[in-house]
Design a protein around this motif. Structure first.
Motif, PDB file in Angstrom:
ATOM      1  N   ILE A  19       0.954  -1.329   0.032  1.00 48.23           N
ATOM      2  CA  ILE A  19      -0.244   0.028  -0.101  1.00 48.23           C
ATOM      3  C   ILE A  19       1.139   1.325  -0.057  1.00 48.23           C
ATOM      4  CG2 ILE A  19      -1.643   1.453   1.538  1.00 48.23           C
ATOM      5  CD1 ILE A  19      -3.260  -0.644   0.043  1.00 48.23           C
ATOM      6  N   ALA A  20       1.895   1.370   0.772  1.00 45.02           N
ATOM      7  CA  ALA A  20       2.765   2.253   0.952  1.00 45.02           C
ATOM      8  C   ALA A  20       3.357   2.960  -0.301  1.00 45.02           C
ATOM      9  CB  ALA A  20       3.946   2.317   1.983  1.00 45.02           C
ATOM     10  N   ASN A  21       3.527   1.665  -1.187  1.00 48.60           N
ATOM     11  CA  ASN A  21       4.170   1.710  -2.761  1.00 48.60           C
ATOM     12  C   ASN A  21       3.188   1.899  -3.641  1.00 48.60           C
ATOM     13  OD1 ASN A  21       7.159   1.893  -2.577  1.00 48.60           O
ATOM     14  ND2 ASN A  21       6.609   0.209  -0.885  1.00 48.60           N
ATOM     15  N   ILE A  63       0.864   4.440  -4.582  1.00 51.30           N
ATOM     16  CA  ILE A  63       0.307   5.645  -5.109  1.00 51.30           C
ATOM     17  C   ILE A  63       1.465   6.716  -4.840  1.00 51.30           C
ATOM     18  CG2 ILE A  63      -0.358   6.554  -2.540  1.00 51.30           C
ATOM     19  CD1 ILE A  63      -2.971   7.636  -4.024  1.00 51.30           C
ATOM     20  N   ASP A  64       1.420   7.789  -5.776  1.00 43.29           N
ATOM     21  CA  ASP A  64       2.402   8.677  -5.679  1.00 43.29           C
ATOM     22  C   ASP A  64       1.616  10.134  -5.380  1.00 43.29           C
ATOM     23  OD1 ASP A  64       1.407   9.299  -8.311  1.00 43.29           O
ATOM     24  OD2 ASP A  64       3.128   8.267  -9.111  1.00 43.29           O
ATOM     25  N   ALA A  65       2.210  11.424  -5.797  1.00 42.48           N
ATOM     26  CA  ALA A  65       1.844  12.562  -5.616  1.00 42.48           C
ATOM     27  C   ALA A  65       0.542  13.016  -6.531  1.00 42.48           C
ATOM     28  CB  ALA A  65       2.829  13.676  -5.642  1.00 42.48           C
ATOM     29  N   TYR A  66       0.254  11.988  -7.517  1.00 40.87           N
ATOM     30  CA  TYR A  66      -0.861  12.307  -8.439  1.00 40.87           C
ATOM     31  C   TYR A  66      -1.997  11.872  -7.754  1.00 40.87           C
ATOM     32  CZ  TYR A  66      -3.881  11.288 -12.627  1.00 40.87           C
ATOM     33  OH  TYR A  66      -4.919  10.990 -13.350  1.00 40.87           O
ATOM     34  N   ARG A  68      10.402   2.754  -9.174  1.00 41.63           N
ATOM     35  CA  ARG A  68       9.861   3.861  -8.083  1.00 41.63           C
ATOM     36  C   ARG A  68      11.000   4.532  -7.370  1.00 41.63           C
ATOM     37  NH1 ARG A  68       4.956   5.195  -5.138  1.00 41.63           N
ATOM     38  NH2 ARG A  68       5.388   6.043  -2.994  1.00 41.63           N
ATOM     39  N   GLY A  90      11.534   8.350  -5.466  1.00 43.87           N
ATOM     40  CA  GLY A  90      10.974   8.969  -4.242  1.00 43.87           C
ATOM     41  C   GLY A  90       9.553   9.102  -4.381  1.00 43.87           C
ATOM     42  N   GLY A  91       9.072   8.647  -5.348  1.00 53.20           N
ATOM     43  CA  GLY A  91       7.350   8.354  -5.283  1.00 53.20           C
ATOM     44  C   GLY A  91       6.650   9.774  -5.379  1.00 53.20           C
ATOM     45  N   VAL A 149      15.531   3.028  -3.786  1.00 53.44           N
ATOM     46  CA  VAL A 149      16.064   3.865  -2.690  1.00 53.44           C
ATOM     47  C   VAL A 149      17.447   3.345  -2.237  1.00 53.44           C
ATOM     48  CG1 VAL A 149      14.034   4.648  -2.351  1.00 53.44           C
ATOM     49  CG2 VAL A 149      14.720   2.570  -1.025  1.00 53.44           C
ATOM     50  N   SER A 168      10.048  19.432  -5.518  1.00 49.42           N
ATOM     51  CA  SER A 168      10.091  18.098  -4.700  1.00 49.42           C
ATOM     52  C   SER A 168      11.418  17.836  -4.462  1.00 49.42           C
ATOM     53  CB  SER A 168       9.486  16.738  -5.558  1.00 49.42           C
ATOM     54  OG  SER A 168      10.251  16.858  -6.692  1.00 49.42           O
ATOM     55  N   SER A 224      13.390  18.305  -1.783  1.00 45.96           N
ATOM     56  CA  SER A 224      13.823  17.442  -0.854  1.00 45.96           C
ATOM     57  C   SER A 224      13.844  16.014  -0.687  1.00 45.96           C
ATOM     58  CB  SER A 224      13.180  18.005   0.392  1.00 45.96           C
ATOM     59  OG  SER A 224      11.892  17.790   0.400  1.00 45.96           O
ATOM     60  N   TYR A 225      12.919  15.494  -1.866  1.00 44.06           N
ATOM     61  CA  TYR A 225      12.633  14.202  -1.566  1.00 44.06           C
ATOM     62  C   TYR A 225      12.787  13.217  -3.015  1.00 44.06           C
ATOM     63  CZ  TYR A 225      11.412  10.004   0.807  1.00 44.06           C
ATOM     64  OH  TYR A 225      11.497   8.637   1.602  1.00 44.06           O
TER      65      TYR A 225
END
Lengths: 404, 467
Positions: B32-34, B36-39, B75, B77-78, B96, B139, B141-142
């Motif tokens: 789940i944590a992987n 979705i991104d910022a879209y 992926r 920084g997502g 990462v 973005s 910083s990440y």
């Protein structure tokens, strides 16, 4: 899942407001440790998981023990609050997620009474230190309170509250909100703070008070934290109404009065107390600016560790400025030491805390100058794991102040 | 019949044997944590997340998944804004753990890095060399270097320094046939046939997986100054921007905010800006005297076009205050809108004022609020389509308005994305964007990834590739 909607109330909206930009990850201490290559162990990962639960897009149970382990990786440093573009109240909503579990457990029971336990141990400090100085004592502490026997644990001192006056005397009144660590472990520091301010014409006294209650918040014991907050606000408000300002020397105490209590209680009383709260370092700044105290000539070097709470309260800039005014050349270290109050002392987080702190320790180990930090538990962690001498900023400044 | 294979126990055994048990996860929380991104899209879970540490591991994963016909997504920084999540499941390669600076080639003004390195960390490290990698996306910083290369990221400073594509000199990448190839050179120019390096930049994981990237660097500017100015109308502000560019003035940033956004930011940050139809921010980098000369001429152009309330920032602290205003645009909007979709169109410079008006017209027609900011020095407009409500229906309405805006950009010779990429969001426009070359794009994809295992559903629908 409905339990999350109901338990979080208005904080559900915060979760949905998150745009998943990752800015929180860039500053979150546990999101930059060696274990946080896993997205679920990062700040944004926690928010994404909560979003997926609220939007019914995952099978994660918010009451599940493993999920709670991931939520517990947020130790409330508040660094994320400075960078989140959406204004998501991340630490505050994590407290509320933790509160969903409810129930007891030995640790929660201990926490509910930690103020009273610490007070008792401080009153019998010689015996307490004898017991906790032994391996058996540390094992008992580990079993009863979950504090890892390898973690640094502070020695008890006699209670500060019993060594200073209980009501104001002559001079400008300062009601000292002491909090646990200074009260029961570093009363010497508290006495020096009080003595110094008395010499400047203030009258420092300890009104009726309880602990600040930060560990209660962190554990999600919100009702208990509110009770503590109400008690302290009610007592301190009386002092403000009598014309006193509220004095702190601990960043946790300052943060509780300035930010946590108003957020938790949402009432006018807590806002009045917050407006009238001042840290000893802010008083020193006032006195320096007013020309009433001056620093001696001379140069020195030190390392300033900007603790999470010093950053969250905006005190770091003031501290660095003061140290430089006092003639110190200051090397600033922003890395977190990993202790986060009691978090890094706990058995389940001890190794993780070392991992978080390792970036700081490797930079300061072997330093030939003292490390200054406003946070008492940071000083404990740093001196224990990096083997360096630590000081409260007040102590570093005190030696430089010219006597009148 | 399902085209792609599901990840089986045997597949997991293979991956565990290759990477070790610590370097893969099938836990629901991690998936789940992987997912979705910022879209503003939905959750799309991979079936397994893997963390390779060596290039050879990446190439073996690709070879295996190609043989088994398992989708592979990459992926960093997502932080992507175009939707590059695993919509067909499969294996998600997280870069990462491949996050080192391999070599700073100071004299050559280049750096070799692994793809999972975070942008800001690279520039922090380069500071001591007096060098930097300029694109500076929001973005910073990440986001990771690999992600920036994959979507050809850029930001506020593109008007002077260009985009990520201008800095990628070469790379090592893994391909679906299991090969691991080095492409490119350590020189700033070359004339050696097809430019495969530039082609891979912006391919969003659909052609290969970067395992190493060589970047050209620039010298940190000796001096920087910023000015802000306000205008009675949008057209006067865009005319000013046009003339600053047209007269060849050496500016490093040329930003625009419409009147509503200016007001929102001013209130949000307590800046006390005057009431205006628009504001612009201009920054110049170089020697002190060159910067002064440039900005003096910029001020003349501002005044010629009715600009007022000019604010100047010569030191770092005052520059930061002005840039805080620009960076406050997004947060200010987020505090007023519960749902937000951001466009990334780019139009020819002559169309800037018209493009802003077009956004308002589309907004009115769809009953959607819209506010415009952008990197107007290069024609890039970020229209913010906002709603005070939340929900699928609201989101659909905002996307419809944004889609119409994308079509407008194509109709005037612009592009649907300047720096965010195509992803899943804008793939429906790709054929319109390349009306006479779309089949060539498909042929490139089919040649390198005939089974369409790399980021399937991103940029192209799977049926188009395998059909």
């Amino acid at each position: 899942m409905d339990v999350l909607w109901e338990g979080l109330g208005e904080y559900s909206e915060d979760i949905l407001r998150c745009i998943r930009c990752g800015f929180c990850n860039s500053v979150c201490p546990t999101s930059n440790a060696s274990f946080s290559y896993m997205a679920s162990k990062t700040s944004r990962g926690r928010l994404v998981m909560l979003q997926s639960i609220l939007r019914k897009s995952s099978t994660i149970n918010p009451l599940d023990r493993e999920f709670r382990r991931l939520i517990d990786l947020c130790f409330g440093c508040r660094r994320c609050l400075e960078v989140c573009p959406a204004g998501v109240r991340i630490p505050q909503l994590m407290w509320r997620v933790r509160s969903l579990g409810g129930g007891g457990g030995r640790l929660r029971l201990m926490l509910k009474h930690y103020g009273a336990i610490e007070k008792t141990a401080s009153r019998i400090h010689r015996l307490s230190n004898l017991i906790l100085g032994s391996r058996l004592g540390r094992r008992i502490l580990q079993t009863l309170a979950g504090i890892d026997s390898r973690a640094p644990f502070p020695r008890f001192s006699p209670p500060l509250e019993s060594m200073i006056k209980q009501s104001p005397g002559q001079g400008r009144p300062l009601a000292y909100f002491i909090d646990i660590f200074t009260n029961y472990h570093e009363s010497g520091l508290g006495l020096r703070v009080a003595g110094f301010l008395e010499r400047l014409g203030y009258s420092v006294y300890a009104p009726v008070q309880r602990e600040a209650g930060t560990p209660l918040l962190e554990e999600g014991l919100l009702e208990e934290a509110k009770q503590v907050a109400r008690f302290n606000v009610s007592s301190l408000l009386r002092e403000v109404e009598r014309g006193a300002r509220i004095l702190t020397s601990s960043p946790a105490a300052y943060l509780a009065l300035k930010r946590d209590y108003p957020e938790l209680l949402g009432d006018e009383d807590s806002r009045v107390v917050a407006e009238n709260t001042v840290d000893v370092l802010e008083i020193i700044r006032e006195e320096v600016d007013g020309g009433r105290i001056r620093f001696r000539e001379g140069r020195g070097r030190l390392i300033y560790h900007s603790s999470c709470f010093s950053k969250a309260t905006g005190m770091s800039g003031l501290i660095i400025g003061l140290l430089e005014s006092a003639g110190y050349s200051v090397e600033v270290r922003e890395e977190c030491c990993g202790i986060a109050g009691m978090w890094g002392m706990m058995r389940e987080h001890y190794e993780e805390a070392l991992d978080v702190g390792s970036r700081l320790f490797s930079k300061i180990r072997g330093a030939d100058v003292p490390v200054v930090s406003q946070s008492e538990t940071c000083r404990l962690q740093i001196s224990h794991h990096a083997g360096v001498r630590t000081l409260h900023p007040f102590e570093a400044l005190l030696g430089r102040i010219q006597s009148r | 019949m399902r085209y792609f294979s599901r990840v089986s126990e045997n597949d997991l055994d293979f991956l565990e044997g290759l990477l070790g048990s610590r370097n893969l996860s099938t836990r629901e929380e991690e998936l789940i944590a992987n997912s979705i991104d910022a879209y503003q899209g939905g959750f799309h879970k991979p079936e397994v997340v893997v963390w390779p540490e060596e290039p050879e591991q990446v190439s073996q994963i690709l070879r295996y998944c190609n043989e088994r016909r398992i989708p592979v997504y990459t992926r960093g920084g997502g932080t992507g804004l175009s939707g590059t999540t695993p919509i067909h499941g499969g294996v998600l390669i997280s870069t990462v753990k491949m996050n080192r600076i391999i070599e700073v080639m100071d004299r050559d003004m280049q750096v070799r890095v692994q793809p999972g390195l975070i942008y800001e960390r690279l520039n922090k490290e380069l500071e001591s060399h007096g060098l930097f990698f300029p694109p500076d996306p929001a973005s910073a910083s990440y986001c990771t270097i690999g992600g920036m290369v994959a979507c050809n990221a850029s930001g506020l400073k593109a008007v002077k320094y260009g985009t990520t594509r201008d800095y990628v000199l070469g790379f090592q990448a893994a391909f679906p046939d299991g090969s691991l190839r080095r492409v490119g050179f350590h020189t700033f120019k070359y004339s050696t046939g097809y430019d495969l390096v530039k082609m891979m930049v912006g391919s969003q994981g659909t052609l290969g997986v970067f395992t190493e990237i060589t970047l050209r660097l620039r010298t940190l500017p000796e001096h920087a100054e910023t000015i802000a100015a306000f205008f009675p109308s949008i057209r006067l502000a865009t005319e000013t921007i046009y003339h600053i560019v047209r007269r060849g003035l050496d500016v490093a940033a040329l930003e625009f905010m419409d009147g509503w956004m200016t007001r929102a930011v001013s209130e949000f940050k307590g800046l006390g800006f005057p009431e205006a139809g628009a504001m612009i921010l201009v920054e110049s980098h170089g020697t002190r005297s060159a910067v002064r000369e440039t900005l003096s001429r910029v001020r003349d152009i501002i005044r010629e076009h009715g600009g007022f309330g000019i604010m100047e920032a010569e030191d770092e602290a005052s520059r930061k205050r002005l840039w805080d205003a620009r960076r406050g645009a997004y947060p200010a909007t987020l505090r007023l809108a519960k749902t937000l979709v951001i466009s990334d169109i780019i139009v020819p410079l002559s169309r800037l004022a018209e493009a802003v008006e077009k956004a308002y017209e589309i907004g009115d027609r769809h009953g959607v609020k819209v506010y415009c900011i952008g990197h107007f020095g290069d024609g890039n407009i970020h229209a913010h389509w906002c709603a005070e409500e939340r929900g699928d229906e609201v989101l659909r309405k905002l996307h419809e308005a944004n889609d119409e805006y994308s079509l407008y950009a194509i109709s005037v010779g612009g592009a649907v994305s300047a720096e965010h990429g195509i992803g899943t969001e804008k793939k429906k426009f790709l054929r319109l964007q390349h009306p006479e070359a779309y089949d060539l794009l498909l042929k490139v994809k089919r040649m390198i990834d005939p089974n369409c295992i790399l980021s399937p559903g991103i940029m192209f629908d799977v049926d188009e590739v395998i059909g």
